[in-house]
Design an enzyme around this catalytic site. Sequence first.
Site, PDB file in Angstrom:
ATOM      1  N   HIS A   1       0.813  -1.221   0.000  1.00 56.19           N
ATOM      2  CA  HIS A   1       0.000   0.000   0.000  1.00 56.19           C
ATOM      3  C   HIS A   1       0.858   1.289   0.000  1.00 56.19           C
ATOM      4  CE1 HIS A   1      -3.596  -2.390   0.836  1.00 56.19           C
ATOM      5  NE2 HIS A   1      -3.054  -2.859   1.937  1.00 56.19           N
TER       6      HIS A   1
HETATM    7  O1  RIB Z   1      -5.488   0.253   4.041  1.00 53.50           O
HETATM    8  C1  RIB Z   1      -4.084   0.291   4.039  1.00 53.50           C
HETATM    9  C2  RIB Z   1      -3.583   1.397   4.901  1.00 53.50           C
HETATM   10  O2  RIB Z   1      -3.991   1.169   6.238  1.00 53.50           O
HETATM   11  C3  RIB Z   1      -2.050   1.484   4.944  1.00 53.50           C
HETATM   12  O3  RIB Z   1      -1.658   2.821   5.113  1.00 53.50           O
HETATM   13  C4  RIB Z   1      -1.692   0.677   6.154  1.00 53.50           C
HETATM   14  O4  RIB Z   1      -0.485   1.144   6.783  1.00 53.50           O
HETATM   15  C5  RIB Z   1      -2.849   0.947   7.059  1.00 53.50           C
HETATM   16  O5  RIB Z   1      -2.572   2.146   7.748  1.00 53.50           O
END
Ligand code: RIB
Length: 313
Positions: free
Chosen positions: A243
């Site tokens: 992500h």
């Molecule tokens: O949905 C993914 C996000 O949520 C990323 O930033 C992960 O670190 C969590 O914070």
Amino acid sequence: MSRTPLIIDCDPGVDDAVALFLAFAAPDVFDLIGITTVAGNVNAELTARNARILRQIAGREDVPVYAGCQRPLVRRPVEADAFHGASGLGDMAVFEPAAPAAAGHAVDFLVQAVMSRPAGSVALAVTGPMTNLAAALALEPRLASHLGQVVAMGGARSEGGNITASAEYNIYADPHAAQVVFEACRDVVVLGLDATHQVRATDDRLAAIAAIPRPAAKAAAELLVFANRVERELVGGTASPLHDPCTIAYLLAPQLFTTRPCRLSVETASPLTLGHTAVEFRLKSPDEANALWVSAVDAQGVFDLLTERLARL
Ligand code: RIB
Ligand code: CA
């Protein structure tokens, strides 16, 4: 070529950690003027400590870490320690970092660092709940027009949610902050689950990182092994999505990403769909757009970039 002043607002966090390593590994591109941390995956004390741990591993204690907001603007705090471990850094051996956090609050730093530089010059990557940025916008509304490129990981359209059926964690964790940000800022590049679910830490990609004989690469590999184990155990998948590093990869190589103008709105009232991001591409005029939604990613290109950069750190 002049370097881009960059602030990373994050909640490390396993994938935030890899994003920080990628940014630390690009001193030729980024003048990394600060890291601001926020309550999110784990509490604000841990996210600030974790950012200090990561910069020590990377040998980048020149980058100041500012601790930020300790809770969302309105809703009750919701953490994601199931995905990041109780420490926030998976099963990595954590330690008390040598260098302290910088004096002052992250929100004050965000305002001062951006407003004291030429308009449009400071880029901001947001990889956690948007509480700090929303508070900074309340403190200094001119921030919205003074900021340079803002790239945020958050939201979902066709992929559904990852914390509820209809919401992605960063937006769900502080939907009111996200609403403030998307109503105030324009041209935010948004990497939602539609994008990040295309960028998976497959075994071959993980092996390439693990083969790099450098501390940050070893730490990144360890964190991604943890993330893949959680993906198997909690999600039933095999390779975890990368992500947060996608925000830094976008700033380094935007050609790896396909974007589309949209009107992004956040649900803040419905208990059932709180934190849902409504991503509307049908715009009556270009002025309606407040964001660029990332719809496609060259995943191998992102991993090649990450691997090449980690080898330099
Ligand atoms: O949905 C993914 C996000 O949520 C990323 O930033 C992960 O670190 C969590 O914070
Ligand atoms: Ca994060």
